[in-house]
Design an enzyme around this catalytic site. Structure first.
Site, PDB file in Angstrom:
ATOM      1  N   LYS A 281       0.859  -1.180   0.000  1.00  0.00           N
ATOM      2  CA  LYS A 281       0.000   0.000   0.000  1.00  0.00           C
ATOM      3  C   LYS A 281       0.896   1.231   0.000  1.00  0.00           C
ATOM      4  CE  LYS A 281      -4.516   0.945   0.432  1.00  0.00           C
ATOM      5  NZ  LYS A 281      -5.693   0.209  -0.030  1.00  0.00           N
TER       6      LYS A 281
ATOM      7  N   GLY B 181     -20.454   6.972   4.866  1.00  0.00           N
ATOM      8  CA  GLY B 181     -19.541   7.302   3.769  1.00  0.00           C
ATOM      9  C   GLY B 181     -20.205   7.064   2.431  1.00  0.00           C
TER      10      GLY B 181
ATOM     11  N   GLY C 200     -18.921   7.919  -0.730  1.00  0.00           N
ATOM     12  CA  GLY C 200     -17.962   8.167  -1.810  1.00  0.00           C
ATOM     13  C   GLY C 200     -18.151   7.133  -2.907  1.00  0.00           C
TER      14      GLY C 200
ATOM     15  N   VAL D 261     -17.399   3.932  -3.145  1.00  0.00           N
ATOM     16  CA  VAL D 261     -17.940   2.633  -2.728  1.00  0.00           C
ATOM     17  C   VAL D 261     -19.346   2.786  -2.138  1.00  0.00           C
ATOM     18  CG1 VAL D 261     -17.625   0.734  -1.095  1.00  0.00           C
ATOM     19  CG2 VAL D 261     -15.673   1.619  -2.359  1.00  0.00           C
TER      20      VAL D 261
HETATM   21  P1  NAD Z   1     -13.972   7.923  -1.231  1.00  0.00           P
HETATM   22  O1  NAD Z   1     -12.885   8.874  -0.820  1.00  0.00           O
HETATM   23  O2  NAD Z   1     -14.505   7.958  -2.615  1.00  0.00           O
HETATM   24  O3  NAD Z   1     -15.231   8.054  -0.239  1.00  0.00           O
HETATM   25  C1  NAD Z   1     -15.137   8.162   1.139  1.00  0.00           C
HETATM   26  C2  NAD Z   1     -16.346   8.983   1.583  1.00  0.00           C
HETATM   27  O4  NAD Z   1     -16.418   8.926   2.998  1.00  0.00           O
HETATM   28  C3  NAD Z   1     -16.276  10.449   1.178  1.00  0.00           C
HETATM   29  O5  NAD Z   1     -17.489  10.869   0.593  1.00  0.00           O
HETATM   30  C4  NAD Z   1     -15.999  11.170   2.514  1.00  0.00           C
HETATM   31  O6  NAD Z   1     -16.552  12.489   2.547  1.00  0.00           O
HETATM   32  C5  NAD Z   1     -16.696  10.241   3.479  1.00  0.00           C
HETATM   33  N1  NAD Z   1     -16.209  10.302   4.861  1.00  0.00           N
HETATM   34  C6  NAD Z   1     -14.955  10.444   5.317  1.00  0.00           C
HETATM   35  N2  NAD Z   1     -14.927  10.422   6.646  1.00  0.00           N
HETATM   36  C7  NAD Z   1     -16.204  10.244   7.046  1.00  0.00           C
HETATM   37  C8  NAD Z   1     -16.830  10.135   8.302  1.00  0.00           C
HETATM   38  N3  NAD Z   1     -16.141  10.201   9.450  1.00  0.00           N
HETATM   39  N4  NAD Z   1     -18.171   9.948   8.344  1.00  0.00           N
HETATM   40  C9  NAD Z   1     -18.911   9.892   7.214  1.00  0.00           C
HETATM   41  N5  NAD Z   1     -18.365  10.000   5.986  1.00  0.00           N
HETATM   42  C10 NAD Z   1     -17.029  10.183   5.907  1.00  0.00           C
HETATM   43  O7  NAD Z   1     -13.396   6.471  -0.882  1.00  0.00           O
HETATM   44  P2  NAD Z   1     -13.938   5.065  -1.425  1.00  0.00           P
HETATM   45  O8  NAD Z   1     -13.148   4.665  -2.600  1.00  0.00           O
HETATM   46  O9  NAD Z   1     -15.411   5.090  -1.488  1.00  0.00           O
HETATM   47  O10 NAD Z   1     -13.480   4.108  -0.231  1.00  0.00           O
HETATM   48  C11 NAD Z   1     -14.190   4.073   0.989  1.00  0.00           C
HETATM   49  C12 NAD Z   1     -13.531   3.061   1.924  1.00  0.00           C
HETATM   50  O11 NAD Z   1     -13.541   1.765   1.289  1.00  0.00           O
HETATM   51  C13 NAD Z   1     -12.079   3.336   2.259  1.00  0.00           C
HETATM   52  O12 NAD Z   1     -11.815   2.888   3.566  1.00  0.00           O
HETATM   53  C14 NAD Z   1     -11.300   2.487   1.262  1.00  0.00           C
HETATM   54  O13 NAD Z   1     -10.021   2.162   1.713  1.00  0.00           O
HETATM   55  C15 NAD Z   1     -12.200   1.263   1.203  1.00  0.00           C
HETATM   56  N6  NAD Z   1     -12.072   0.486  -0.019  1.00  0.00           N
HETATM   57  C16 NAD Z   1     -12.288   1.065  -1.221  1.00  0.00           C
HETATM   58  C17 NAD Z   1     -12.197   0.298  -2.372  1.00  0.00           C
HETATM   59  C18 NAD Z   1     -12.485   0.880  -3.732  1.00  0.00           C
HETATM   60  O14 NAD Z   1     -12.674   0.103  -4.679  1.00  0.00           O
HETATM   61  N7  NAD Z   1     -12.575   2.198  -3.865  1.00  0.00           N
HETATM   62  C19 NAD Z   1     -11.854  -1.072  -2.286  1.00  0.00           C
HETATM   63  C20 NAD Z   1     -11.656  -1.647  -1.031  1.00  0.00           C
HETATM   64  C21 NAD Z   1     -11.764  -0.856   0.106  1.00  0.00           C
END
Ligand code: NAD
Length: 349
Positions: free
Chosen positions: A79, A178, A180, A182
């Site tokens: 990572k 969250g 975002g 995902v």
């Molecule tokens: P992202 O940055 O697109 O979305 C994260 C969202 O969470 C954002 O909208 C942010 O404003 C919100 N957020 C942050 N802190 C918060 C809080 N305390 N309370 C409420 N909302 C909050 O990220 P993502 O790609 O959607 O990933 C989300 C999580 O899933 C991360 O932990 C990431 O490591 C994990 N993940 C993502 C993927 C992927 O394919 N993108 C794969 C495996 C794991």
């Protein structure tokens, strides 16, 4: 650019990357290459300190070793983390970091994680071939988050089956933290499955938009972990399940996409003690790396590979839940022990 090795007994290789000319400071952590080249995303966040960024890369890279092993991928765990607000990221920073990744000669493959996009990966790929999650090209796998959400949705159904006796989500209340990449895709799937949603994001506009798009109840970001619901799906940041939050949870199961949801290993036992069924995060959210793996491994039938691996992942989660119930321990413990035993077997072979 200055690349400084950092010695960590738990990890095969750790690098600090600095380029003063473009204001770049970041870390690359290779936890294990035992099962194959280390693979795991690059994250950019305004970390409070270098220690916090390094700690994140160390923890997440270990998680990737477990995730890739649980998904039966011939990949190890790695990572990377860059310190900074993704809104201020520059092309020069991406190119400099890509040069550092190139220096690892394929021992680490990157892809997008929080704060990164497929377009950023394309920029980095002009410098190094060890980048996946590209928007186009022969084996390009693009944004992994829709597949990540597909895997989480499947995990939520399986969790519901073990906790409530049926995988059907119609009428079930799911709290999503969250919204975002995902979380948004997951809400779409949950809504299509008939679930009732409560949602929260620290970005109030995003939360309001989700409320409208999914007919969801919008909850303050500081309240979502206390919502009375059937299932909580953490899809924001790590460490959200800790002594304080676990005591306040009003759900009967947790299954979501965020990496490293448990603040400490003991928190899995605390969930179990409260009778809350926990789908181990690295099993529930492995869809994304499965998708990315098609690019690294040059898989021609991407859709077939992804479907087969997701189905196998679901069987793995089922087996973990069954074993955990038989032993009377938390599923996180069974998952960790299963992966550790598998790695030990391979080391001995
Ligand atoms: P992202 O940055 O697109 O979305 C994260 C969202 O969470 C954002 O909208 C942010 O404003 C919100 N957020 C942050 N802190 C918060 C809080 N305390 N309370 C409420 N909302 C909050 O990220 P993502 O790609 O959607 O990933 C989300 C999580 O899933 C991360 O932990 C990431 O490591 C994990 N993940 C993502 C993927 C992927 O394919 N993108 C794969 C495996 C794991």
């Amino acid at each position: 650019m200055i690349v400084t090795p950092i010695s960590r007994p738990t990890h095969e290789e750790v690098l600090r990357v600095e380029d003063g000319s473009c204001g770049l400071i970041g870390f690359i952590a290779v936890h294990s290459t035992q099962l194959g080249p280390a693979a795991g995303g690059l994250r950019m966040r305004p970390y409070d300190s270098e220690e916090a960024a390094l700690e994140d890369a160390l923890r997440l890279s270990r998680g990737m070793t477990f995730k890739n092993a649980a998904a039966d991928l011939p990949l190890g765990g790695g990572k990377a983390a860059i310190i900074g607000d993704p809104k201020t990221k520059t092309r020069a920073q991406l190119l400099a970091f890509a040069r550092a990744i190139d220096g690892l000669a394929g021992r680490y493959w990157t892809a997008e994680d929080m704060g990164m996009s497929p377009a950023d990966m394309a920029t980095m790929a002009t410098v190094t071939p060890f980048v996946a999650g590209l928007p186009d090209g022969a084996f390009a796998s693009g944004d992994p988050s829709p597949i990540t959400a597909r895997g989480i949705f499947q995990a939520i159904r399986t969790t519901a089956r073990f906790r409530f006796g049926s995988p059907i989500l119609a009428g079930r209340h799911v709290a999503v933290q969250g919204l975002g990449h995902v979380g948004w895709h997951l809400c779409k799937l949950l809504r299509a499955g008939g679930a009732r949603l409560s949602v929260a994001d620290i970005d109030p506009e995003r939360a309001a938009w989700a409320g409208q798009s999914f007919g969801a109840t919008v909850v303050g970001a500081d309240r979502i972990l206390e919502v009375e619901a059937d299932i909580l799906a953490p899809c924001a940041i790590g460490g959200v399940l800790n002594a304080d939050t676990i005591a306040a949870l009003q759900v009967r199961a947790v299954a979501g996409g965020a990496n490293n949801q448990l603040a400490r290993a003991e928190d899995g036992a605390a969930l179990h003690a409260r009778g809350i069924l926990y789908a181990p995060d690295y099993v529930a959210n492995a869809g994304g790396i499965i998708n990315v793996a098609t690019e690294i491994l040059r898989i021609r039938d991407r859709q077939g590979f992804v479907s087969d691996k997701l189905a196998a992942l679901d069987e793995t989660l089922e087996a973990i839940f069954k074993r955990a119930a038989e032993r009377g321990v938390g599923p996180d413990r069974v998952a960790d022990e299963t992966v550790a035993a598998k790695m030990q077997r391979l080391r001995a072979a």
